[in-house]
Design a protein around this motif. Sequence first.
Motif, PDB file in Angstrom:
ATOM      1  N   SER A 138       0.859  -1.228  -0.022  1.00 30.68           N
ATOM      2  CA  SER A 138       0.065   0.112   0.026  1.00 30.68           C
ATOM      3  C   SER A 138       0.859   1.020  -0.026  1.00 30.68           C
ATOM      4  O   SER A 138       0.339   2.331  -0.321  1.00 30.68           O
ATOM      5  CB  SER A 138      -0.860  -0.156   1.051  1.00 30.68           C
ATOM      6  N   SER A 139       2.266   1.081   0.201  1.00 28.00           N
ATOM      7  CA  SER A 139       3.020   2.280   0.248  1.00 28.00           C
ATOM      8  C   SER A 139       3.925   2.363  -1.097  1.00 28.00           C
ATOM      9  O   SER A 139       4.747   3.312  -0.944  1.00 28.00           O
ATOM     10  CB  SER A 139       3.465   2.644   1.781  1.00 28.00           C
ATOM     11  N   ASP A 171      -2.339   3.301  -0.868  1.00 24.01           N
ATOM     12  CA  ASP A 171      -2.985   4.320   0.097  1.00 24.01           C
ATOM     13  C   ASP A 171      -2.979   5.585  -0.536  1.00 24.01           C
ATOM     14  O   ASP A 171      -1.866   6.090  -1.484  1.00 24.01           O
ATOM     15  CB  ASP A 171      -2.331   4.230   1.499  1.00 24.01           C
ATOM     16  N   GLN A 172      -4.019   6.427  -0.144  1.00 23.76           N
ATOM     17  CA  GLN A 172      -4.473   7.828  -1.042  1.00 23.76           C
ATOM     18  C   GLN A 172      -2.899   8.648  -0.863  1.00 23.76           C
ATOM     19  O   GLN A 172      -2.464   9.319  -1.778  1.00 23.76           O
ATOM     20  CB  GLN A 172      -5.398   8.459  -0.387  1.00 23.76           C
ATOM     21  N   PHE A 173      -2.305   8.568   0.405  1.00 26.45           N
ATOM     22  CA  PHE A 173      -0.941   9.445   0.417  1.00 26.45           C
ATOM     23  C   PHE A 173      -0.117   9.027  -0.487  1.00 26.45           C
ATOM     24  O   PHE A 173       0.841   9.948  -1.181  1.00 26.45           O
ATOM     25  CB  PHE A 173      -0.565   9.452   1.994  1.00 26.45           C
ATOM     26  N   TRP A 174       0.201   7.749  -0.375  1.00 25.40           N
ATOM     27  CA  TRP A 174       1.571   7.255  -1.336  1.00 25.40           C
ATOM     28  C   TRP A 174       0.948   7.084  -2.808  1.00 25.40           C
ATOM     29  O   TRP A 174       1.868   7.611  -3.651  1.00 25.40           O
ATOM     30  CB  TRP A 174       1.648   5.750  -0.966  1.00 25.40           C
ATOM     31  N   GLY A 202      -0.655   9.672  -4.082  1.00 29.04           N
ATOM     32  CA  GLY A 202      -0.376  11.000  -4.615  1.00 29.04           C
ATOM     33  C   GLY A 202       1.132  11.365  -4.573  1.00 29.04           C
ATOM     34  O   GLY A 202       1.525  12.066  -5.482  1.00 29.04           O
ATOM     35  N   LEU A 203       1.674  10.723  -3.810  1.00 35.38           N
ATOM     36  CA  LEU A 203       3.224  10.779  -3.747  1.00 35.38           C
ATOM     37  C   LEU A 203       3.947  10.619  -5.074  1.00 35.38           C
ATOM     38  O   LEU A 203       4.550  11.169  -5.847  1.00 35.38           O
ATOM     39  CB  LEU A 203       4.093  10.356  -2.598  1.00 35.38           C
ATOM     40  N   TRP A 204       3.639   9.184  -5.127  1.00 39.11           N
ATOM     41  CA  TRP A 204       4.189   8.663  -6.516  1.00 39.11           C
ATOM     42  C   TRP A 204       3.668   8.788  -7.652  1.00 39.11           C
ATOM     43  O   TRP A 204       4.372   8.961  -8.681  1.00 39.11           O
ATOM     44  CB  TRP A 204       4.052   6.844  -6.093  1.00 39.11           C
TER      45      TRP A 204
END
Length: 123
Positions: A28-29, A103-106, A108-110
């Motif tokens: 997920s990350s 996951d939503q944060f990752w 966005g980052l990737w």
Amino acid sequence: MEIKMNLNQTFNGFKLDATAIKLQSMDSSNIRLPYTGNLPVDADSAYIAFKMMPTQAVAVLVCKCAGKEKRFPLEYTATEIKQVLDAFFFTHDGGTRFDNGLDQFWLGLWTAHYIDWKRTEAA
């Protein structure tokens, strides 16, 4: 995509089948996409790990063999990376895929790093 030449291994030039790369991350990350095609070694399972940076993309084939991981750095063209990761990050109409396992944060980052990398490649 193919395995990079390495003095310690004789698998250089082993070509991967892009259609055998699944577009659902196992993590997920991090971008870890299951690979179900032919492998250079006898393995229980395999995935391709992608690491995106604004100026560089790294791809490694990871084979799980008897509980241990064997890593094979990959050589690829920008077009090959784009074919896989465009389908991983985006829908056919250009929207973001929210069902790719990150996951939503990752996500966005990737996605941001991937877009920056694509812009660098185009420059």
